[in-house]
Design a protein around this motif. Structure first.
Motif, short mmCIF file in Angstrom:
data_model
loop_
_atom_site.label_atom_id
_atom_site.label_comp_id
_atom_site.label_asym_id
_atom_site.label_seq_id
_atom_site.Cartn_x
_atom_site.Cartn_y
_atom_site.Cartn_z
N TYR A 22 0.82 -1.22 0.00
CA TYR A 22 0.00 0.00 0.00
C TYR A 22 0.86 1.27 0.00
O TYR A 22 0.52 2.25 -0.65
N TYR A 48 1.56 2.60 -3.40
CA TYR A 48 0.50 3.13 -4.26
C TYR A 48 0.85 4.54 -4.75
O TYR A 48 0.53 4.93 -5.86
N GLU A 49 1.44 5.33 -3.84
CA GLU A 49 1.60 6.75 -4.11
C GLU A 49 2.39 7.00 -5.40
O GLU A 49 1.95 7.74 -6.27
N MET A 64 0.37 5.61 -8.57
CA MET A 64 -0.79 6.42 -8.94
C MET A 64 -0.38 7.80 -9.45
O MET A 64 -1.02 8.34 -10.35
N ALA A 65 0.66 8.35 -8.86
CA ALA A 65 1.11 9.67 -9.32
C ALA A 65 1.73 9.56 -10.71
O ALA A 65 1.57 10.45 -11.56
N PRO A 105 -2.00 8.16 -13.79
CA PRO A 105 -3.35 8.33 -13.21
C PRO A 105 -4.39 7.39 -13.81
O PRO A 105 -5.49 7.28 -13.28
N ILE A 116 -3.78 4.04 -14.33
CA ILE A 116 -3.54 2.64 -13.96
C ILE A 116 -4.59 2.21 -12.93
O ILE A 116 -4.99 3.00 -12.08
N ILE A 126 -5.43 -0.39 -9.93
CA ILE A 126 -4.80 -1.30 -8.96
C ILE A 126 -5.86 -2.19 -8.32
O ILE A 126 -6.92 -1.71 -7.92
#
Lengths: 361, 361
Positions: A303, A306-307, A310-311, A314, A316, A318
């Motif tokens: 987790y 994720y950052e 995702m950054a 945008p 993708i 999960i």
């Protein structure tokens, strides 16, 4: 993932789980803790259900049959056995004319050597029951090498080692009414015997070979009386034809791309099929969809990563299954959609590698 | 619907629900039954949560503030009050230069008549707090007609009746980091004060007016310090400019089309925002997406009507909230995706009308 589809349709799921921290038990309200090998637990669970279905094939056939006296069980025992017993599966597929590798039941070194003389070495020895994800499958070149397995008394089949170009999969669904649909043929990219990536649709596939693969999968679903989702894993031979490798009678890893990548996800499709509702459109929503599996690494804190992912991207998607992270275990997947296959594969790979390892690729 | 997004991200939801049969309580494992107006219940619920958020705006401001001493509450009380109190909202929007109808706080017949002389009749009287979906909003032409409401002692505001051409909405999200994203501007089609249809994107909208609407919504999110999803309902005036009608600080009916229609659903976006993860792509996945609400009719057996709708249109997406069906209540929605707006609207309408009434249109 079936719960995501059930929520939309307002269908109430109940789950028989081995422990409260299993993935499905964590996201469903009605959970019964019990053992799927315990008929009393299965019976108690089935009471009050309209339909019982499965997310694995390990419930004993006789229990599936016994349950069917009390509740609709889909797929039924007569179909499910083909995903439980490789010898039964090969016999039936051969009988209906579905393309298979050369194969035989074997119980002795003599039978094995006879098969090898006819179909070549090395060959593939498989436990008829209990094989899953590479366990219960051995590649040997002689009966001597297979001595320990032969001696175990496990019912076995032997198959020729098919000189395949790549692995394909077709996910289809069939309802009790007999309606069938097929998703596009996908390529499943394997590494060390584990599927690491699915490319939808399989690139560069001749339309005629694609049609053949879909036809084979739908025919199997129909002839075996499957209700629900059926995944047919195939080898594509030089020249383009396919032969059937394995069957799974449930939503399958090779269909996870459909969650965002198709108009109807395989999970919604499975619910529709087992509820005998009309099936949904299997149309893809983007020219290329790539799913990459997340395998557990040394660091369980996925987790936290994720950052970056995702950054970085945008778009993708999960999926993290809430399983305990153990090295090599499938703990989730990512999906990327787009138009250029190299770009979409690179995006999925970037996300998967970073989530698994923390590395930047 | 938030649970669908939470499952994908492996985020464990807990729900404080008024009763076990509420929609959210039916699909989440961790449910606490309690009253959102009871601070002790809120405190008990918040223990063990990393972040607390809302699916309505009715939790008392002072409770939201009290909770924030113990856990991250997103959106916070200082932002949320703008979705709870229309007078506070109008004051703040006016101060930051967001376009609003003419408005005033009113407590007496004299103040109301003075406003009407300046801004025309009829006018719109609104309860500052407690208004929801048409309740707490009255259209009157004189202070006499408003006598009973004025006498009730409810804090009120009056607004000019805006001569709008259509209603638009913009869903945006903002994270604690300050990242913001805007979904495309949509048209919300109302009937008898209830939204019956959302068309994404709003058709024939001048790009300049679309940009203005998105700019207004993002500015409001930023100036008010919103964390999570913010829906800004707007009136589009003759000439194209917009004025702000209402705010909702949560995933909103005008954003339900994003579940299948955008790369990131508003529910995933809300989770990302309140968890301070990077926000997801708001890009639509089809040229036109239409969402039609399902309002309860006389016959509660909506599920029985799935068969016709699914057989008629394999691409239609049904969402049924598991609420008790009561006439006029929003009990679900359907979504259609495509390229031709008339075709997509007709498909959504066909499905919605049949599911609501059993009629064939």
């Amino acid at each position: 993932m079936t719960q995501q589809a059930a929520i939309a349709l307002g269908v109430e799921l109940r789950v028989l789980a081995g422990a409260p921290d299993e993935s499905a038990a964590r996201v469903v309200g009605g959970v019964q803790i019990g053992d799927y090998r315990d008929l009393a637990a299965l019976r108690e669970f089935a009471r009050g259900c309209d339909v019982v279905t499965f997310d694995h094939e390990h419930v004993p056939s006789e229990h599936v049959e016994a349950l069917a006296d009390e509740v609709a069980v889909r797929p039924g025992a007569a179909a499910l056995v083909h995903a439980q017993d490789k010898a039964v599966m090969r016999e039936r597929l051969s009988a209906i004319g579905a393309p298979c590798p050369a194969w035989a039941r074997v119980a002795s070194a003599g039978e094995l050597e006879a098969f090898a003389r006819e179909h070549g070495r090395p060959f593939v020895l498989k436990a008829a029951r209990g094989g899953y994800d590479g366990r219960g499958v051995w590649v040997f070149s002689s009966a001597d090498e297979a001595a320990e397995v032969l001696a175990s008394g496990t019912p076995l089949i032997v198959e020729e080692l098919v000189p395949y170009e790549r692995e394909l999969a077709v996910v289809v669904a069939r309802s009790p009414h007999g309606q069938g649909v097929s998703y596009p043929v996908v390529e499943t990219v394997q590494k060390d015997g584990i599927c690491v990536e699915v490319i939808a649709p399989a690139q560069g596939l001749d339309p005629e070979h694609a049609a053949q693969a879909q036809h084979v999968a739908l025919k199997i679903a129909n002839e075996l009386g499957v209700t629900g989702v059926l995944a047919v894993e195939m080898f594509q031979l030089p020249g383009g034809r396919v032969v059937v490798n394995e069957l799974a009678m449930r939503p399958h890893n090779s269909g996870h791309w459909t969650i965002e990548g198709a108009r109807t996800s395989q999970f919604e499709q499975h619910l529709r099929a087992v509820l005998d509702l009309p099936l949904g459109s299997p149309s893809p929503v983007a020219p290329v969809v790539v799913m990459a599996n997340l395998l557990g690494g040394e660091d369980p804190d996925v987790y936290r990563r994720y950052e970056h992912v995702m950054a970085h991207d945008p778009g993708i998607k999960i999926h993290f299954y809430g399983k305990e992270v153990r090295p090599g275990r499938k703990i989730g997947h990512v999906t990327a959609l787009g138009t250029d296959v190299d770009d979409v594969r690179a995006r999925a790979r970037h996300a998967a590698v970073h989530l698994m390892t923390g590395e930047y690729v």
